[in-house]
Design a protein around this motif. Structure first.
Motif, PDB file in Angstrom:
ATOM      1  N   ALA A  45       0.834  -1.202   0.000  1.00  0.00           N
ATOM      2  CA  ALA A  45       0.000   0.000   0.000  1.00  0.00           C
ATOM      3  C   ALA A  45       0.872   1.256   0.000  1.00  0.00           C
ATOM      4  CB  ALA A  45      -0.947  -0.002   1.200  1.00  0.00           C
ATOM      5  N   ALA A  46       1.936   1.241   0.797  1.00  0.00           N
ATOM      6  CA  ALA A  46       2.845   2.386   0.828  1.00  0.00           C
ATOM      7  C   ALA A  46       3.509   2.583  -0.533  1.00  0.00           C
ATOM      8  CB  ALA A  46       3.900   2.195   1.918  1.00  0.00           C
ATOM      9  N   LEU A  47       3.905   1.495  -1.171  1.00  0.00           N
ATOM     10  CA  LEU A  47       4.508   1.597  -2.502  1.00  0.00           C
ATOM     11  C   LEU A  47       3.504   2.146  -3.511  1.00  0.00           C
ATOM     12  CD1 LEU A  47       6.613  -1.676  -2.494  1.00  0.00           C
ATOM     13  CD2 LEU A  47       7.494   0.677  -2.514  1.00  0.00           C
ATOM     14  N   SER A  48       2.257   1.754  -3.384  1.00  0.00           N
ATOM     15  CA  SER A  48       1.212   2.318  -4.255  1.00  0.00           C
ATOM     16  C   SER A  48       1.069   3.813  -4.013  1.00  0.00           C
ATOM     17  CB  SER A  48      -0.129   1.631  -4.005  1.00  0.00           C
ATOM     18  OG  SER A  48      -0.082   0.296  -4.429  1.00  0.00           O
ATOM     19  N   GLU A  49       1.183   4.210  -2.765  1.00  0.00           N
ATOM     20  CA  GLU A  49       1.119   5.634  -2.414  1.00  0.00           C
ATOM     21  C   GLU A  49       2.308   6.391  -3.004  1.00  0.00           C
ATOM     22  OE1 GLU A  49      -0.876   8.852  -0.629  1.00  0.00           O
ATOM     23  OE2 GLU A  49      -1.543   6.792  -0.927  1.00  0.00           O
ATOM     24  N   HIS A  50       3.494   5.797  -2.934  1.00  0.00           N
ATOM     25  CA  HIS A  50       4.678   6.424  -3.536  1.00  0.00           C
ATOM     26  C   HIS A  50       4.499   6.573  -5.044  1.00  0.00           C
ATOM     27  CE1 HIS A  50       6.869   6.465   0.166  1.00  0.00           C
ATOM     28  NE2 HIS A  50       7.002   5.158   0.240  1.00  0.00           N
ATOM     29  N   THR A  51       3.953   5.548  -5.676  1.00  0.00           N
ATOM     30  CA  THR A  51       3.703   5.605  -7.117  1.00  0.00           C
ATOM     31  C   THR A  51       2.702   6.708  -7.441  1.00  0.00           C
ATOM     32  OG1 THR A  51       4.183   3.256  -7.380  1.00  0.00           O
ATOM     33  CG2 THR A  51       2.884   4.292  -9.125  1.00  0.00           C
ATOM     34  N   ALA A  52       1.636   6.792  -6.671  1.00  0.00           N
ATOM     35  CA  ALA A  52       0.617   7.828  -6.909  1.00  0.00           C
ATOM     36  C   ALA A  52       1.214   9.220  -6.721  1.00  0.00           C
ATOM     37  CB  ALA A  52      -0.572   7.623  -5.972  1.00  0.00           C
ATOM     38  N   HIS A  53       2.050   9.386  -5.696  1.00  0.00           N
ATOM     39  CA  HIS A  53       2.684  10.685  -5.464  1.00  0.00           C
ATOM     40  C   HIS A  53       3.603  11.039  -6.628  1.00  0.00           C
ATOM     41  CE1 HIS A  53       4.599  14.042  -3.453  1.00  0.00           C
ATOM     42  NE2 HIS A  53       5.763  13.492  -3.744  1.00  0.00           N
ATOM     43  N   LEU A  54       4.395  10.067  -7.089  1.00  0.00           N
ATOM     44  CA  LEU A  54       5.290  10.303  -8.218  1.00  0.00           C
ATOM     45  C   LEU A  54       4.497  10.664  -9.470  1.00  0.00           C
ATOM     46  CD1 LEU A  54       8.099  10.296  -9.509  1.00  0.00           C
ATOM     47  CD2 LEU A  54       7.834   7.826  -9.835  1.00  0.00           C
ATOM     48  N   GLU A 110       9.243  -4.512  -6.217  1.00  0.00           N
ATOM     49  CA  GLU A 110       8.174  -3.519  -6.346  1.00  0.00           C
ATOM     50  C   GLU A 110       8.678  -2.123  -5.994  1.00  0.00           C
ATOM     51  OE1 GLU A 110       4.296  -4.578  -4.751  1.00  0.00           O
ATOM     52  OE2 GLU A 110       4.837  -6.699  -4.902  1.00  0.00           O
ATOM     53  N   ALA A 111       9.532  -2.011  -4.995  1.00  0.00           N
ATOM     54  CA  ALA A 111      10.121  -0.711  -4.660  1.00  0.00           C
ATOM     55  C   ALA A 111      11.015  -0.238  -5.802  1.00  0.00           C
ATOM     56  CB  ALA A 111      10.911  -0.800  -3.362  1.00  0.00           C
ATOM     57  N   GLY A 112      11.763  -1.148  -6.369  1.00  0.00           N
ATOM     58  CA  GLY A 112      12.597  -0.810  -7.519  1.00  0.00           C
ATOM     59  C   GLY A 112      11.774  -0.338  -8.701  1.00  0.00           C
ATOM     60  N   ALA A 113      10.569  -0.860  -8.844  1.00  0.00           N
ATOM     61  CA  ALA A 113       9.698  -0.456  -9.957  1.00  0.00           C
ATOM     62  C   ALA A 113       9.282   1.008  -9.822  1.00  0.00           C
ATOM     63  CB  ALA A 113       8.472  -1.358 -10.030  1.00  0.00           C
ATOM     64  N   VAL A 114       9.122   1.487  -8.593  1.00  0.00           N
ATOM     65  CA  VAL A 114       8.781   2.900  -8.399  1.00  0.00           C
ATOM     66  C   VAL A 114       9.958   3.767  -8.844  1.00  0.00           C
ATOM     67  CG1 VAL A 114       8.054   4.674  -6.745  1.00  0.00           C
ATOM     68  CG2 VAL A 114       7.218   2.324  -6.495  1.00  0.00           C
ATOM     69  N   ILE A 115      11.155   3.368  -8.470  1.00  0.00           N
ATOM     70  CA  ILE A 115      12.344   4.116  -8.876  1.00  0.00           C
ATOM     71  C   ILE A 115      12.531   4.029 -10.387  1.00  0.00           C
ATOM     72  CG2 ILE A 115      14.864   4.237  -8.650  1.00  0.00           C
ATOM     73  CD1 ILE A 115      14.436   3.377  -5.692  1.00  0.00           C
ATOM     74  N   ARG A 116      12.261   2.873 -10.959  1.00  0.00           N
ATOM     75  CA  ARG A 116      12.347   2.706 -12.412  1.00  0.00           C
ATOM     76  C   ARG A 116      11.378   3.657 -13.119  1.00  0.00           C
ATOM     77  NH1 ARG A 116      15.424   2.277 -16.089  1.00  0.00           N
ATOM     78  NH2 ARG A 116      16.476   0.632 -14.974  1.00  0.00           N
ATOM     79  N   ARG A 117      10.215   3.854 -12.542  1.00  0.00           N
ATOM     80  CA  ARG A 117       9.218   4.767 -13.107  1.00  0.00           C
ATOM     81  C   ARG A 117       9.786   6.192 -13.179  1.00  0.00           C
ATOM     82  NH1 ARG A 117       3.886   3.163 -12.893  1.00  0.00           N
ATOM     83  NH2 ARG A 117       2.355   4.757 -13.340  1.00  0.00           N
TER      84      ARG A 117
END
Length: 190
Positions: A45-54, A110-117
């Motif tokens: 959920a936190a990773l989804s939040e990071h993605t949404a913020h990004l 999954e955390a790496g995927a946010v950074i990849r984005r």
């Protein structure tokens, strides 16, 4: 989800409990258990939040007409978070580093995927910068000579480094100084 992202950033995965999230969200702990059965579900959920913020941040930046201005606005947004970075580090970077030490799942990926984005968005900006410079005759060859993916990696690595050092030294001025250096670097790409 926002409460999970905040508490995990401030306390880390291992020190955070579902009760901590409930307290931050100002809801009964049973509500948190209803939606999130495990701590890993909270991390997701936190990773989804990071993605949404990004996505929200890059969406705002995409409204700027010039790719260099978009990249510079990104750096300024990072610097604006200097006090948070000095206290807790980069939200996604610290989470990725912590999850990378675990051997029990795919959350590190999954955390790496946010950074990849973020890397992909920045590389897209450098590609546009390269094209716009090549078309207007003002490009001195610097952006043409460098790979947009490498430039994006340099930019994001600069952010992760300044965020880590600001946190380790508890010095928000690290973000200010290194942010200025990144802005100068972006201006030097012609």
């Amino acid at each position: 989800m926002a409460a999970a992202a905040r508490v995990l950033h401030e306390q880390g995965v291992e020190r955070t409990t579902l009760a901590d999230i409930a307290r931050e969200a100002d809801v009964p702990v049973g509500n948190v258990y209803y939606y999130f059965k495990t701590k890993d579900e909270l991390v997701q959920a936190a990773l989804s939040e990071h993605t949404a913020h990004l996505d929200e941040l890059t969406g705002r930046l995409d409204r700027l007409p010039d790719p260099r201005d978009r990249l510079k606005a990104l750096v300024r947004a990072w610097v604006e978070q200097r006090d948070t970075a000095a206290r807790y580090g980069c939200p996604t970077g610290t989470l990725a580093a912590e999850l990378g030490k675990r051997t029990d799942g795919t959350l590190d990926t999954e955390a790496g995927a946010v950074i990849r984005r973020l890397l992909d968005w920045a590389a897209h900006q450098f590609r546009e910068l390269e094209l716009s410079g090549a078309n207007d005759g003002k490009n001195g060859g610097t952006a043409d000579a460098a790979d947009p993916d490498d430039l994006a990696l340099t930019l994001v690595a600069g952010y992760q480094g300044m965020s880590l050092l600001a946190n380790a030294l508890r010095d928000p001025d690290v973000m200010t100084r290194e942010g200025a250096r990144l802005l100068g670097w972006l201006d030097s790409l012609r």
